[in-house]
Write a protein that holds these residues in place. Sequence first.
Motif, PDB file in Angstrom:
ATOM      1  N   UNK A  30      32.296  92.602  71.856  1.00  0.00           N
ATOM      2  CA  UNK A  30      32.282  93.096  70.477  1.00  0.00           C
ATOM      3  C   UNK A  30      32.103  94.609  70.485  1.00  0.00           C
ATOM      4  N   UNK A  31      32.926  95.287  69.738  1.00  0.00           N
ATOM      5  CA  UNK A  31      32.809  96.735  69.604  1.00  0.00           C
ATOM      6  C   UNK A  31      32.499  97.071  68.160  1.00  0.00           C
ATOM      7  N   UNK A  32      32.175  98.313  67.908  1.00  0.00           N
ATOM      8  CA  UNK A  32      31.868  98.741  66.541  1.00  0.00           C
ATOM      9  C   UNK A  32      33.059  98.527  65.616  1.00  0.00           C
ATOM     10  N   UNK A  33      34.284  98.623  66.137  1.00  0.00           N
ATOM     11  CA  UNK A  33      35.468  98.475  65.293  1.00  0.00           C
ATOM     12  C   UNK A  33      35.698  97.029  64.877  1.00  0.00           C
ATOM     13  N   UNK A  34      35.195  96.068  65.678  1.00  0.00           N
ATOM     14  CA  UNK A  34      35.426  94.672  65.346  1.00  0.00           C
ATOM     15  C   UNK A  34      34.287  94.052  64.541  1.00  0.00           C
ATOM     16  N   UNK A  35      33.264  94.804  64.251  1.00  0.00           N
ATOM     17  CA  UNK A  35      32.145  94.296  63.459  1.00  0.00           C
ATOM     18  C   UNK A  35      32.583  94.245  61.998  1.00  0.00           C
ATOM     19  N   UNK A  36      32.418  93.087  61.330  1.00  0.00           N
ATOM     20  CA  UNK A  36      32.955  92.961  59.982  1.00  0.00           C
ATOM     21  C   UNK A  36      32.335  93.886  58.950  1.00  0.00           C
ATOM     22  N   UNK A  37      31.096  94.282  59.130  1.00  0.00           N
ATOM     23  CA  UNK A  37      30.445  95.129  58.130  1.00  0.00           C
ATOM     24  C   UNK A  37      30.622  96.616  58.392  1.00  0.00           C
ATOM     25  N   UNK A  38      31.271  96.997  59.481  1.00  0.00           N
ATOM     26  CA  UNK A  38      31.540  98.411  59.761  1.00  0.00           C
ATOM     27  C   UNK A  38      32.871  98.766  59.102  1.00  0.00           C
ATOM     28  N   UNK A  39      32.809  99.474  58.015  1.00  0.00           N
ATOM     29  CA  UNK A  39      34.042  99.828  57.316  1.00  0.00           C
ATOM     30  C   UNK A  39      34.152 101.341  57.185  1.00  0.00           C
ATOM     31  N   UNK A  40      35.359 101.790  56.895  1.00  0.00           N
ATOM     32  CA  UNK A  40      35.597 103.232  56.769  1.00  0.00           C
ATOM     33  C   UNK A  40      34.961 103.806  55.509  1.00  0.00           C
ATOM     34  N   UNK A  41      34.718 102.955  54.512  1.00  0.00           N
ATOM     35  CA  UNK A  41      34.144 103.459  53.269  1.00  0.00           C
ATOM     36  C   UNK A  41      32.613 103.410  53.261  1.00  0.00           C
ATOM     37  N   UNK A  42      32.016 103.150  54.407  1.00  0.00           N
ATOM     38  CA  UNK A  42      30.559 103.132  54.498  1.00  0.00           C
ATOM     39  C   UNK A  42      30.003 104.531  54.242  1.00  0.00           C
ATOM     40  N   UNK A  43      28.904 104.635  53.491  1.00  0.00           N
ATOM     41  CA  UNK A  43      28.314 105.958  53.265  1.00  0.00           C
ATOM     42  C   UNK A  43      27.650 106.534  54.513  1.00  0.00           C
ATOM     43  N   UNK A  44      27.521 105.712  55.546  1.00  0.00           N
ATOM     44  CA  UNK A  44      26.871 106.158  56.771  1.00  0.00           C
ATOM     45  C   UNK A  44      27.878 106.177  57.912  1.00  0.00           C
ATOM     46  N   UNK A  45      28.523 107.300  58.100  1.00  0.00           N
ATOM     47  CA  UNK A  45      29.385 107.464  59.266  1.00  0.00           C
ATOM     48  C   UNK A  45      28.799 108.588  60.121  1.00  0.00           C
ATOM     49  N   UNK A  46      29.317 108.744  61.315  1.00  0.00           N
ATOM     50  CA  UNK A  46      28.739 109.714  62.256  1.00  0.00           C
ATOM     51  C   UNK A  46      28.656 111.136  61.708  1.00  0.00           C
ATOM     52  N   UNK A  47      29.690 111.671  61.048  1.00  0.00           N
ATOM     53  CA  UNK A  47      29.569 113.041  60.523  1.00  0.00           C
ATOM     54  C   UNK A  47      28.469 113.186  59.459  1.00  0.00           C
ATOM     55  N   UNK A  48      28.296 112.163  58.632  1.00  0.00           N
ATOM     56  CA  UNK A  48      27.248 112.217  57.599  1.00  0.00           C
ATOM     57  C   UNK A  48      25.868 112.186  58.253  1.00  0.00           C
ATOM     58  N   UNK A  49      25.687 111.280  59.208  1.00  0.00           N
ATOM     59  CA  UNK A  49      24.394 111.185  59.898  1.00  0.00           C
ATOM     60  C   UNK A  49      24.109 112.485  60.645  1.00  0.00           C
ATOM     61  N   UNK A  50      25.135 113.062  61.270  1.00  0.00           N
ATOM     62  CA  UNK A  50      24.971 114.338  61.988  1.00  0.00           C
ATOM     63  C   UNK A  50      24.534 115.441  61.032  1.00  0.00           C
TER      64      UNK A  50
END
Length: 126
Positions: free
Chosen positions: A66-86
């Motif tokens: 299982x990778x992050x891309x195949x996780x059902x709750x990981x979506x592109x419209x999530x308010x928490x992506x790497x650039x935001x967290x950074x």
Amino acid sequence: MFCQSIEHNFSKATSKIKQLKRRRQPQHTFQHDNGPAVAAATICDHLATVYSGHILPATRPSASTTTCNSVPFASDDSPFNSPIVKEFMQFMPNCMAPGPDHIRAEMLKPIKSLILPVLALFFTVC
């Protein structure tokens, strides 16, 4: 009585307070003489050896693919992506007391490129 003692002899009353402050036990944190980046790297190396799996038996089931891309709750419209967290990690205050895990902001900032994807996924799941 304490208030009256302050009125009569202020230095004697404050010396009692200073004695109590000296008895406090210091908070234990991991520090390194060469700075917080070296402390963070040392902790990373230690955790890598502890959790490397070298004490597990040689025969064990294969790991899930299982990778992050195949996780059902990981979506592109999530308010928490790497650039935001950074972006928000830059606002973490330095020289502040650590939490119960004894991890300071100075220890996380040098390894943020490694932990950003994990933190983003964690925040999304939460």
